[in-house]
Design a protein around this motif. Structure first.
Motif, PDB file in Angstrom:
ATOM      1  N   GLY A  36      -3.355  11.800   9.324  1.00 34.60           N
ATOM      2  CA  GLY A  36      -1.978  11.372   9.534  1.00 34.60           C
ATOM      3  C   GLY A  36      -1.812   9.874   9.421  1.00 34.60           C
ATOM      4  N   HIS A  37      -0.898   9.337  10.205  1.00 35.16           N
ATOM      5  CA  HIS A  37      -0.558   7.913  10.123  1.00 35.16           C
ATOM      6  C   HIS A  37      -1.737   6.997  10.418  1.00 35.16           C
ATOM      7  N   LEU A  38      -2.574   7.358  11.369  1.00 39.71           N
ATOM      8  CA  LEU A  38      -3.695   6.507  11.736  1.00 39.71           C
ATOM      9  C   LEU A  38      -4.597   6.243  10.534  1.00 39.71           C
ATOM     10  N   VAL A  39      -5.092   7.299   9.925  1.00 40.77           N
ATOM     11  CA  VAL A  39      -5.997   7.142   8.792  1.00 40.77           C
ATOM     12  C   VAL A  39      -5.254   6.566   7.591  1.00 40.77           C
ATOM     13  N   GLY A  40      -4.025   6.987   7.383  1.00 38.55           N
ATOM     14  CA  GLY A  40      -3.251   6.448   6.268  1.00 38.55           C
ATOM     15  C   GLY A  40      -3.065   4.944   6.369  1.00 38.55           C
ATOM     16  N   SER A  41      -2.735   4.473   7.537  1.00 41.71           N
ATOM     17  CA  SER A  41      -2.539   3.033   7.725  1.00 41.71           C
ATOM     18  C   SER A  41      -3.839   2.260   7.561  1.00 41.71           C
ATOM     19  N   ILE A  42      -4.942   2.822   8.048  1.00 38.49           N
ATOM     20  CA  ILE A  42      -6.243   2.178   7.859  1.00 38.49           C
ATOM     21  C   ILE A  42      -6.534   2.043   6.363  1.00 38.49           C
ATOM     22  N   GLY A  43      -6.332   3.112   5.627  1.00 34.30           N
ATOM     23  CA  GLY A  43      -6.569   3.076   4.189  1.00 34.30           C
ATOM     24  C   GLY A  43      -5.687   2.078   3.474  1.00 34.30           C
ATOM     25  N   GLU A  44      -4.440   1.982   3.897  1.00 29.37           N
ATOM     26  CA  GLU A  44      -3.507   1.055   3.257  1.00 29.37           C
ATOM     27  C   GLU A  44      -3.939  -0.393   3.445  1.00 29.37           C
ATOM     28  N   VAL A  45      -4.353  -0.770   4.656  1.00 30.94           N
ATOM     29  CA  VAL A  45      -4.748  -2.170   4.865  1.00 30.94           C
ATOM     30  C   VAL A  45      -6.059  -2.489   4.158  1.00 30.94           C
ATOM     31  N   ILE A  46      -6.967  -1.532   4.082  1.00 34.19           N
ATOM     32  CA  ILE A  46      -8.217  -1.743   3.355  1.00 34.19           C
ATOM     33  C   ILE A  46      -7.932  -1.897   1.860  1.00 34.19           C
ATOM     34  N   ALA A  47      -7.107  -1.016   1.306  1.00 32.29           N
ATOM     35  CA  ALA A  47      -6.769  -1.105  -0.121  1.00 32.29           C
ATOM     36  C   ALA A  47      -6.046  -2.412  -0.433  1.00 32.29           C
ATOM     37  N   ALA A  48      -5.147  -2.833   0.452  1.00 35.92           N
ATOM     38  CA  ALA A  48      -4.429  -4.093   0.245  1.00 35.92           C
ATOM     39  C   ALA A  48      -5.417  -5.250   0.163  1.00 35.92           C
ATOM     40  N   TYR A  49      -6.415  -5.246   1.023  1.00 33.33           N
ATOM     41  CA  TYR A  49      -7.443  -6.285   1.018  1.00 33.33           C
ATOM     42  C   TYR A  49      -8.259  -6.239  -0.276  1.00 33.33           C
ATOM     43  N   MET A  50      -8.695  -5.058  -0.664  1.00 30.29           N
ATOM     44  CA  MET A  50      -9.571  -4.905  -1.824  1.00 30.29           C
ATOM     45  C   MET A  50      -8.890  -5.233  -3.152  1.00 30.29           C
ATOM     46  N   PHE A  51      -7.602  -4.882  -3.270  1.00 34.67           N
ATOM     47  CA  PHE A  51      -6.913  -4.973  -4.552  1.00 34.67           C
ATOM     48  C   PHE A  51      -5.746  -5.968  -4.556  1.00 34.67           C
ATOM     49  N   ASP A  52      -5.618  -6.778  -3.511  1.00 33.12           N
ATOM     50  CA  ASP A  52      -4.515  -7.743  -3.389  1.00 33.12           C
ATOM     51  C   ASP A  52      -3.148  -7.079  -3.543  1.00 33.12           C
ATOM     52  N   LEU A  53      -2.948  -6.010  -2.812  1.00 34.80           N
ATOM     53  CA  LEU A  53      -1.685  -5.280  -2.864  1.00 34.80           C
ATOM     54  C   LEU A  53      -0.721  -5.804  -1.810  1.00 34.80           C
ATOM     55  N   THR A  54       0.553  -5.670  -2.082  1.00 36.39           N
ATOM     56  CA  THR A  54       1.600  -5.958  -1.105  1.00 36.39           C
ATOM     57  C   THR A  54       2.070  -4.623  -0.558  1.00 36.39           C
ATOM     58  N   LEU A  55       1.874  -4.412   0.731  1.00 37.12           N
ATOM     59  CA  LEU A  55       2.231  -3.126   1.334  1.00 37.12           C
ATOM     60  C   LEU A  55       3.739  -3.001   1.508  1.00 37.12           C
ATOM     61  N   ASN A  56       4.247  -1.827   1.201  1.00 38.30           N
ATOM     62  CA  ASN A  56       5.639  -1.493   1.476  1.00 38.30           C
ATOM     63  C   ASN A  56       5.783  -1.213   2.969  1.00 38.30           C
ATOM     64  N   PRO A  57       7.009  -1.207   3.490  1.00 40.08           N
ATOM     65  CA  PRO A  57       7.182  -0.803   4.892  1.00 40.08           C
ATOM     66  C   PRO A  57       6.582   0.595   5.118  1.00 40.08           C
ATOM     67  N   ALA A  58       6.092   0.833   6.324  1.00 38.56           N
ATOM     68  CA  ALA A  58       5.490   2.134   6.653  1.00 38.56           C
ATOM     69  C   ALA A  58       6.442   3.268   6.302  1.00 38.56           C
ATOM     70  N   SER A  59       5.878   4.358   5.809  1.00 38.09           N
ATOM     71  CA  SER A  59       6.602   5.590   5.474  1.00 38.09           C
ATOM     72  C   SER A  59       7.567   5.443   4.300  1.00 38.09           C
ATOM     73  N   THR A  60       7.328   4.461   3.422  1.00 37.23           N
ATOM     74  CA  THR A  60       8.123   4.355   2.197  1.00 37.23           C
ATOM     75  C   THR A  60       7.828   5.570   1.321  1.00 37.23           C
ATOM     76  N   MET A  61       8.860   6.200   0.791  1.00 35.49           N
ATOM     77  CA  MET A  61       8.723   7.413  -0.004  1.00 35.49           C
ATOM     78  C   MET A  61       7.899   7.170  -1.269  1.00 35.49           C
ATOM     79  N   ALA A  62       6.875   7.980  -1.473  1.00 37.66           N
ATOM     80  CA  ALA A  62       6.097   8.111  -2.709  1.00 37.66           C
ATOM     81  C   ALA A  62       5.094   7.004  -2.997  1.00 37.66           C
ATOM     82  N   HIS A  63       5.321   5.776  -2.596  1.00 34.65           N
ATOM     83  CA  HIS A  63       4.387   4.694  -2.904  1.00 34.65           C
ATOM     84  C   HIS A  63       4.202   3.799  -1.682  1.00 34.65           C
TER      85      HIS A  63
END
Length: 155
Positions: A36-63
């Motif tokens: 759920g949200h816990l693991v999803g959020s962990i993955g998002e911050v790790i991916a942002a770090y690894m790939f220099d991504l800008t995260l959308n607000p939490a629960s943004t549809m599709a991306h």
């Protein structure tokens, strides 16, 4: 992204895995998977770090994020053997980590192939796809279709 103590993140994440394992030992036959949200959020911050991504607000549809070139990215993070997608993403990043191991990139490429290869939509609106299938698909992705890795996995 602010400076993060990734060693502390690793310790905290392994503590969560340990707690889930202990609960499963106390209650045989019950699963206490981190999802759920816990693991999803962990993955998002790790991916942002690894790939220099800008995260959308939490629960943004599709991306979940945008890459520096503006490509929309869906991020999935799991400790299991499958992930599920609700919409065909422009670009899909799938990360995997088991307790004590480093994060590995399972899939980094256009979202159309995994969307087409995923199983039928379930009653919850999700289409599951195995990490094994994603690994096979990833092997066919040309370098120019991948997001460039900026930094190795921090944990």
């Amino acid at each position: 992204m602010p400076e993060v103590d990734w060693a502390e993140v690793r310790t905290l994440l392994d503590s969560l895995y340990g707690s889930a394992e202990r609960l499963e030992a106390l209650f045989p036959g019950r699963k206490f998977t981190l999802d759920g949200h816990l693991v999803g959020s962990i993955g998002e911050v790790i991916a942002a770090y690894m790939f220099d991504l800008t995260l959308n607000p939490a629960s943004t549809m599709a991306h979940d994020a945008l890459c520096p070139t503006g490509r929309r990215v869906e991020i999935k993070f799991t400790q299991g053997r499958t992930v599920a997608i609700r919409h065909e993403p422009d670009h899909l990043l799938v990360l995997h980590r088991t307790r004590g191991a480093n994060v590995r990139v399972v899939y980094n490429g256009p979202g159309a192939m995994p969307w087409t290869a995923a199983r039928a939509t379930q009653s919850n609106g999700q289409r599951p796809i195995s990490l094994a299938k994603l690994t096979r698909l990833d092997a066919t992705i040309a370098a120019g279709q991948r997001l460039p890795l900026i930094r190795p996995a921090p944990i």
